[in-house]
Design a protein around this motif. Structure first.
Motif, short mmCIF file in Angstrom:
data_model
loop_
_atom_site.label_atom_id
_atom_site.label_comp_id
_atom_site.label_asym_id
_atom_site.label_seq_id
_atom_site.Cartn_x
_atom_site.Cartn_y
_atom_site.Cartn_z
N ARG A 56 12.97 -1.94 -5.86
CA ARG A 56 14.06 -1.77 -4.89
C ARG A 56 14.43 -0.30 -4.66
O ARG A 56 15.25 -0.01 -3.80
CB ARG A 56 15.31 -2.51 -5.36
CG ARG A 56 15.14 -4.02 -5.49
CD ARG A 56 16.44 -4.64 -5.95
NE ARG A 56 16.79 -4.17 -7.28
CZ ARG A 56 18.05 -4.08 -7.73
NH1 ARG A 56 19.06 -4.40 -6.95
NH2 ARG A 56 18.29 -3.67 -8.96
N ALA A 57 13.84 0.60 -5.41
CA ALA A 57 14.22 2.02 -5.30
C ALA A 57 14.07 2.51 -3.87
O ALA A 57 13.08 2.24 -3.19
CB ALA A 57 13.36 2.86 -6.24
N LEU A 58 15.08 3.22 -3.40
CA LEU A 58 15.10 3.74 -2.03
C LEU A 58 14.06 4.84 -1.88
O LEU A 58 14.07 5.81 -2.66
CB LEU A 58 16.49 4.30 -1.72
CG LEU A 58 16.75 4.77 -0.30
CD1 LEU A 58 16.78 3.59 0.66
CD2 LEU A 58 18.07 5.54 -0.24
N PRO A 59 13.13 4.72 -0.92
CA PRO A 59 12.16 5.80 -0.71
C PRO A 59 12.89 7.11 -0.41
O PRO A 59 13.68 7.19 0.53
CB PRO A 59 11.34 5.33 0.49
CG PRO A 59 11.48 3.83 0.48
CD PRO A 59 12.88 3.59 -0.02
N SER A 60 12.65 8.12 -1.21
CA SER A 60 13.37 9.38 -1.05
C SER A 60 12.63 10.49 -1.77
O SER A 60 11.76 10.25 -2.61
CB SER A 60 14.80 9.26 -1.62
OG SER A 60 14.78 8.81 -2.96
N VAL A 61 12.97 11.71 -1.40
CA VAL A 61 12.41 12.90 -2.04
C VAL A 61 13.51 13.52 -2.90
O VAL A 61 14.61 13.81 -2.42
CB VAL A 61 11.92 13.92 -1.00
CG1 VAL A 61 11.44 15.20 -1.68
CG2 VAL A 61 10.81 13.32 -0.15
N LEU A 62 13.25 13.70 -4.19
CA LEU A 62 14.20 14.33 -5.08
C LEU A 62 13.83 15.81 -5.25
O LEU A 62 12.70 16.21 -5.01
CB LEU A 62 14.20 13.64 -6.45
CG LEU A 62 14.47 12.13 -6.45
CD1 LEU A 62 14.53 11.62 -7.87
CD2 LEU A 62 15.74 11.80 -5.68
N THR A 63 14.80 16.60 -5.67
CA THR A 63 14.56 18.02 -5.89
C THR A 63 14.79 18.35 -7.35
O THR A 63 15.78 17.90 -7.96
CB THR A 63 15.46 18.88 -4.99
OG1 THR A 63 15.16 20.26 -5.19
CG2 THR A 63 16.93 18.65 -5.26
N LEU A 64 13.89 19.12 -7.95
CA LEU A 64 14.03 19.53 -9.35
C LEU A 64 15.11 20.59 -9.43
O LEU A 64 15.02 21.65 -8.80
CB LEU A 64 12.70 20.06 -9.87
CG LEU A 64 12.59 20.31 -11.38
CD1 LEU A 64 12.71 19.00 -12.15
CD2 LEU A 64 11.27 21.00 -11.71
N LEU A 65 16.14 20.35 -10.22
CA LEU A 65 17.30 21.24 -10.27
C LEU A 65 17.11 22.44 -11.19
O LEU A 65 17.78 23.46 -11.03
CB LEU A 65 18.54 20.46 -10.70
CG LEU A 65 18.97 19.33 -9.76
CD1 LEU A 65 20.16 18.58 -10.34
CD2 LEU A 65 19.30 19.88 -8.38
N GLU A 66 16.21 22.31 -12.16
CA GLU A 66 15.92 23.40 -13.07
C GLU A 66 14.54 23.14 -13.68
O GLU A 66 14.06 22.01 -13.65
CB GLU A 66 16.96 23.51 -14.18
CG GLU A 66 16.99 22.32 -15.12
CD GLU A 66 18.03 22.45 -16.22
OE1 GLU A 66 18.87 23.37 -16.14
OE2 GLU A 66 18.01 21.62 -17.15
N VAL A 121 13.09 11.74 3.21
CA VAL A 121 12.25 10.59 2.86
C VAL A 121 10.80 11.09 2.79
O VAL A 121 10.45 12.12 3.38
CB VAL A 121 12.36 9.46 3.90
CG1 VAL A 121 13.79 8.92 3.93
CG2 VAL A 121 11.95 9.96 5.29
N PRO A 122 9.94 10.39 2.05
CA PRO A 122 8.55 10.84 1.95
C PRO A 122 7.87 10.89 3.31
O PRO A 122 8.06 10.01 4.15
CB PRO A 122 7.91 9.77 1.05
CG PRO A 122 9.05 9.19 0.28
CD PRO A 122 10.23 9.22 1.20
N GLU A 123 7.12 11.94 3.54
CA GLU A 123 6.35 12.11 4.78
C GLU A 123 4.91 11.69 4.54
O GLU A 123 4.31 11.99 3.51
CB GLU A 123 6.41 13.55 5.25
CG GLU A 123 7.82 14.04 5.55
CD GLU A 123 7.86 15.49 6.00
OE1 GLU A 123 6.77 16.07 6.18
OE2 GLU A 123 8.96 16.04 6.16
N LEU A 124 4.36 10.99 5.51
CA LEU A 124 2.99 10.49 5.41
C LEU A 124 2.05 11.40 6.18
O LEU A 124 2.42 11.96 7.23
CB LEU A 124 2.89 9.06 5.93
CG LEU A 124 3.87 8.06 5.30
CD1 LEU A 124 3.64 6.67 5.89
CD2 LEU A 124 3.70 8.03 3.80
#
Length: 211
Positions: free
Chosen positions: A174-184, A204-207
């Protein structure tokens, strides 16, 4: 995603290298689904995690917990306000505790506890307005809901160099397709336990296709 002026919802999870986050702390914590490895974290002591956890709680001013984790905490922390973990016990006893439950009549006897879940998005918006840092600790089933609905600001993972091959994982279908950013940059201790801190974005992820 929260604005600079609003509080943040921070998810704290211990996970194995293959993504299992079920029952890390004790042998009877979560054996659902026939899980045979509850307590896997306790069998792998880490030199760095304790300090990282304490540092990460510097600005914690509320807890948001699933019902199972709340019951575990409520049975333990009110009786552990001294000694090595006394600072955590004192903090948890003092701050407001929000408990995700569908049961409107659920008994919440721990100091400063209240139920949420009737309108989670609205209730979390209210938490952001009231608090600086609301931490979600453990509560894996509830975390799956937050990940599915994008109701978090930071995902903090302590990744242990362990493979279990079975168990509930950090991300379900169920995880929402998304792009996370590394904070450190990742931080690892001498036992190989690595802290990863990711922030949520609106991307969101780009194809595409490699050429």
């Amino acid at each position: 995603m929260s604005t600079a002026e609003s509080g943040r919802i921070i998810i704290d999870l211990f996970t194995t290298l293959d993504g299992v986050a079920q029952g890390p702390g004790g042998t009877d914590e979560d054996t659902s689904g026939g899980f045979d490895f509850s307590g896997w974290q306790a069998g792998y002591p880490s030199s760095g995690v304790g300090g990282q956890v304490m540092e990460g709680m510097t600005h914690l001013d509320a807890l948001l917990l699933g019902r199972r984790t709340y019951d575990i905490f409520a049975a333990y922390w009110p009786h552990h306000t001294d000694g090595e973990s006394g600072a955590i016990g004192t903090l948890f006893n003092r701050v407001p505790k929000y408990v995700a439950s569908k049961d409107a009549d659920v008994a919440l006897d721990w100091n400063a506890s209240s139920r949420v879940g009737a309108d989670l998005a609205s209730e979390i918006a209210d938490m952001r307005a009231r608090h600086r840092e609301v931490h979600v600790i453990g509560s894996l089933d509830f975390v799956h809901t937050l990940l599915a609905e994008g109701l978090f600001d930071e995902l903090k993972l302590w990744v242990y160099p362990i493979l279990l091959g079975a168990g509930k994982k950090v991300f379900d279908d169920r995880a929402l397709p998304s792009v996370l950013t590394l904070l450190e940059p990742p931080v690892a201790d001498d036992g190989g336990v690595t802290l990863l801190r990711y922030g949520r974005t609106d991307r969101v992820p780009e194809l595409g296709t490699f050429e």
